[in-house]
Design a protein around this motif. Structure first.
Motif, mmCIF file in Angstrom:
data_model
loop_
_atom_site.group_PDB
_atom_site.id
_atom_site.type_symbol
_atom_site.label_atom_id
_atom_site.label_comp_id
_atom_site.label_asym_id
_atom_site.label_seq_id
_atom_site.Cartn_x
_atom_site.Cartn_y
_atom_site.Cartn_z
ATOM 1 N N TYR A 8 43.355 -57.410 -35.114
ATOM 2 C CA TYR A 8 44.159 -56.692 -36.113
ATOM 3 C C TYR A 8 45.516 -57.362 -36.350
ATOM 4 C CZ TYR A 8 40.544 -53.183 -35.544
ATOM 5 O OH TYR A 8 39.335 -52.545 -35.490
ATOM 6 N N TYR A 14 39.971 -60.603 -40.286
ATOM 7 C CA TYR A 14 39.242 -59.343 -40.103
ATOM 8 C C TYR A 14 38.517 -58.986 -41.401
ATOM 9 C CZ TYR A 14 38.416 -54.391 -40.298
ATOM 10 O OH TYR A 14 37.803 -53.190 -40.508
ATOM 11 N N GLU A 45 43.275 -41.986 -46.302
ATOM 12 C CA GLU A 45 42.495 -42.835 -45.394
ATOM 13 C C GLU A 45 43.205 -42.966 -44.051
ATOM 14 O OE1 GLU A 45 41.446 -46.855 -46.511
ATOM 15 O OE2 GLU A 45 40.120 -47.034 -44.774
ATOM 16 N N ALA A 47 43.746 -44.490 -40.494
ATOM 17 C CA ALA A 47 43.468 -45.841 -39.966
ATOM 18 C C ALA A 47 42.999 -46.768 -41.085
ATOM 19 C CB ALA A 47 42.452 -45.774 -38.820
ATOM 20 N N CYS A 48 43.837 -46.906 -42.097
ATOM 21 C CA CYS A 48 43.448 -47.616 -43.335
ATOM 22 C C CYS A 48 43.455 -49.127 -43.171
ATOM 23 C CB CYS A 48 44.372 -47.222 -44.471
ATOM 24 S SG CYS A 48 46.097 -47.692 -44.181
ATOM 25 N N GLY A 49 43.944 -49.623 -42.021
ATOM 26 C CA GLY A 49 43.909 -51.059 -41.766
ATOM 27 C C GLY A 49 44.670 -51.848 -42.810
ATOM 28 N N ARG A 52 42.009 -52.490 -47.787
ATOM 29 C CA ARG A 52 41.038 -52.897 -48.828
ATOM 30 C C ARG A 52 40.545 -51.665 -49.607
ATOM 31 N NH1 ARG A 52 35.708 -52.234 -47.035
ATOM 32 N NH2 ARG A 52 35.711 -51.086 -45.071
ATOM 33 N N ASP A 68 48.120 -46.121 -40.546
ATOM 34 C CA ASP A 68 47.495 -46.945 -39.513
ATOM 35 C C ASP A 68 48.514 -47.139 -38.391
ATOM 36 O OD1 ASP A 68 44.849 -48.930 -39.526
ATOM 37 O OD2 ASP A 68 46.459 -49.686 -38.240
ATOM 38 N N ILE A 69 47.986 -47.459 -37.227
ATOM 39 C CA ILE A 69 48.846 -47.688 -36.069
ATOM 40 C C ILE A 69 49.458 -49.094 -36.103
ATOM 41 C CG2 ILE A 69 47.079 -48.686 -34.584
ATOM 42 C CD1 ILE A 69 47.846 -46.952 -32.368
ATOM 43 N N SER A 70 48.809 -50.042 -36.816
ATOM 44 C CA SER A 70 49.173 -51.466 -36.709
ATOM 45 C C SER A 70 50.127 -51.898 -37.816
ATOM 46 C CB SER A 70 47.894 -52.321 -36.771
ATOM 47 O OG SER A 70 48.193 -53.627 -37.184
ATOM 48 N N ARG A 95 49.460 -42.468 -35.937
ATOM 49 C CA ARG A 95 48.236 -42.472 -35.132
ATOM 50 C C ARG A 95 47.293 -41.376 -35.622
ATOM 51 N NH1 ARG A 95 48.914 -45.100 -30.166
ATOM 52 N NH2 ARG A 95 46.927 -44.177 -29.592
ATOM 53 N N MET A 96 46.006 -41.630 -35.495
ATOM 54 C CA MET A 96 45.026 -40.626 -35.927
ATOM 55 C C MET A 96 45.187 -39.307 -35.169
ATOM 56 S SD MET A 96 41.433 -42.647 -36.469
ATOM 57 C CE MET A 96 41.499 -43.767 -35.083
ATOM 58 N N GLU A 97 45.577 -39.385 -33.889
ATOM 59 C CA GLU A 97 45.710 -38.177 -33.069
ATOM 60 C C GLU A 97 46.856 -37.306 -33.541
ATOM 61 O OE1 GLU A 97 45.704 -41.329 -32.316
ATOM 62 O OE2 GLU A 97 45.472 -41.717 -30.179
ATOM 63 N N THR A 117 35.811 -46.417 -36.845
ATOM 64 C CA THR A 117 37.191 -46.364 -36.353
ATOM 65 C C THR A 117 37.467 -45.084 -35.572
ATOM 66 O OG1 THR A 117 37.798 -47.642 -38.286
ATOM 67 C CG2 THR A 117 39.579 -46.529 -37.151
HETATM 68 C C1 LIG Z 1 37.916 -51.266 -38.028
HETATM 69 S S1 LIG Z 1 39.561 -51.216 -38.689
HETATM 70 C C2 LIG Z 1 39.275 -50.273 -40.157
HETATM 71 C C3 LIG Z 1 40.308 -50.449 -41.212
HETATM 72 C C4 LIG Z 1 39.986 -49.806 -42.558
HETATM 73 N N1 LIG Z 1 39.728 -48.394 -42.428
HETATM 74 C C5 LIG Z 1 38.821 -50.501 -43.216
HETATM 75 O O1 LIG Z 1 37.794 -49.867 -43.433
HETATM 76 O O2 LIG Z 1 38.964 -51.693 -43.527
HETATM 77 C C6 LIG Z 1 40.289 -50.099 -37.566
HETATM 78 C C7 LIG Z 1 41.747 -49.776 -37.799
HETATM 79 O O3 LIG Z 1 42.079 -48.688 -36.944
HETATM 80 C C8 LIG Z 1 43.422 -48.826 -36.511
HETATM 81 N N2 LIG Z 1 43.567 -47.929 -35.347
HETATM 82 C C9 LIG Z 1 42.987 -48.044 -34.125
HETATM 83 N N3 LIG Z 1 43.317 -46.983 -33.365
HETATM 84 C C10 LIG Z 1 44.135 -46.192 -34.125
HETATM 85 C C11 LIG Z 1 44.780 -44.948 -33.912
HETATM 86 N N4 LIG Z 1 44.673 -44.298 -32.740
HETATM 87 N N5 LIG Z 1 45.504 -44.412 -34.917
HETATM 88 C C12 LIG Z 1 45.641 -45.062 -36.102
HETATM 89 N N6 LIG Z 1 45.056 -46.245 -36.361
HETATM 90 C C13 LIG Z 1 44.282 -46.803 -35.388
HETATM 91 C C14 LIG Z 1 43.565 -50.316 -36.263
HETATM 92 O O4 LIG Z 1 44.910 -50.726 -36.288
HETATM 93 C C15 LIG Z 1 42.733 -50.883 -37.425
HETATM 94 O O5 LIG Z 1 43.556 -51.164 -38.538
#
Ligand SMILES: C[S@@+](CC[C@H](N)C(=O)[O-])C[C@H]1O[C@@H](n2cnc3c(N)ncnc32)[C@H](O)[C@@H]1O
Length: 286
Positions: A8, A14, A45, A47-49, A52, A68-70, A95-97, A117
């Motif tokens: 990430y 990725y 969305e 954890a939208c990463g 995209r 997203d966390i990152s 964070r999702m939590e 995710t």
């Molecule tokens: C597999 S990627 C999916 C990204 C996007 N949803 C997509 O479909 O392209 C997973 C994403 O989850 C994020 N992530 C992981 N754990 C997380 C958390 N606890 N809270 C928020 N984001 C998180 C990561 O930073 C990463 O961007």
């Protein structure tokens, strides 16, 4: 070869692998919303990463909230948006939590989280907090579309998937391994290797983590506890006309979730309590 960790931190590589289904995924989400939900235009969305799906939804006129966390993934997401898309998109680091935005309460038409995710949430409490928090943001007829792989606890060999992609002159080979599930700990060891080669570049980006595991009954129990009903189930073929038959052996699932009547009652009681508390504060001030 240069070794790196955390895919990430390298959003372009990725997405060279996991960004290839974007248009089909957003087509599917729109179709799901038209058939099972409101068809409305406020999307969320978790954890939208690298954004995209956020960008594709905004391109189609949706108002989109993504978090997203990152930081690296969010920076990539911000950069890719055109000025017109930017006006329709809000991005946040969260964070999702924990994510909860009071101004969105009861107003989201479609929330979605498609590529396993959700399995990053590493305890029942964290998963429940995420689902309850997301449910509170949905309209009564809004949907949370959640795609992830269920676990076959009887599996006796690891699973392996391999993909290839390109970023400009760089080629990317991606190998993902899911080790044997640990039934009591409710987790599977995961390893992803991205081998990136191009002019002057030979990188191995290796990421390891655990994914939480769910059997179908474990997932159902969690959704019920979070006040969400499963209104339909599909697989990763994203075919609206082919819902997953009962007792299917396929493990890739897209759960279409909607606030249950009980969940809606809880939400409206909470809104009533908040309104009463606000009124009583105003009365005291006066
Ligand atoms: C597999 S990627 C999916 C990204 C996007 N949803 C997509 O479909 O392209 C997973 C994403 O989850 C994020 N992530 C992981 N754990 C997380 C958390 N606890 N809270 C928020 N984001 C998180 C990561 O930073 C990463 O961007």
């Amino acid at each position: 070869m240069e070794k790196r960790t955390d895919w990430y931190e390298h959003p372009a590589y990725y997405e060279a692998i996991f960004g290839t289904d974007t248009v089909r995924e957003v087509d599917f989400l729109e179709a799901l919303s038209a058939r099972h939900g409101t068809g409305g235009s406020l999307w969320l969305e978790p954890a939208c990463g690298a954004g995209r799906l956020v960008a594709e939804a905004a391109k189609r006129g949706k108002r989109v909230v993504g978090y997203d966390i990152s930081e690296a993934m969010l920076a990539h997401a911000k950069k890719r948006l055109t000025p017109a898309q930017r006006r329709r998109v809000t991005l946040a680091q969260s964070r999702m939590e924990a994510f909860f935005e009071p101004s969105l309460e009861g107003s989201v038409d479609v929330a979605h989280n498609l590529v396993s995710t959700f399995r990053y949430l590493d305890s029942e409490a964290a998963a429940l907090a995420h689902l309850e928090g997301t449910r509170r943001l949905l309209k009564p007829e809004g949907l949370y579309v959640l795609g992830f792989h269920l676990t076959d606890y009887a599996r006796t060999s690891p699973e392996h998937e391999r993909w290839v992609g390109r970023v400009g002159k760089d080629s990317v080979v991606c190998n993902t391994h899911e080790g044997l599930p640990e039934r009591r700990a409710r987790r599977s060891p995961m390893r992803n290797r991205l081998r990136v080669s191009g002019p002057g570049k030979d990188w191995l980006i290796e990421t390891t983590w655990y994914f939480r595991t769910y059997s179908a009954p474990q997932a159902q129990k969690l959704f019920r506890a979070a006040g969400l009903d499963v209104v339909a189930t599909y697989d990763f073929d994203y075919d609206l006309e082919s819902p997953v038959p009962r007792n299917s052996l396929r493990l890739d699932r897209v759960f279409v979730l909607r606030p249950s009547a009980g969940g809606r009652a809880k939400a409206s009681a909470r809104r009533g309590a908040t309104a009463r508390a606000r009124k009583s504060t105003r009365t005291k001030k006066a």
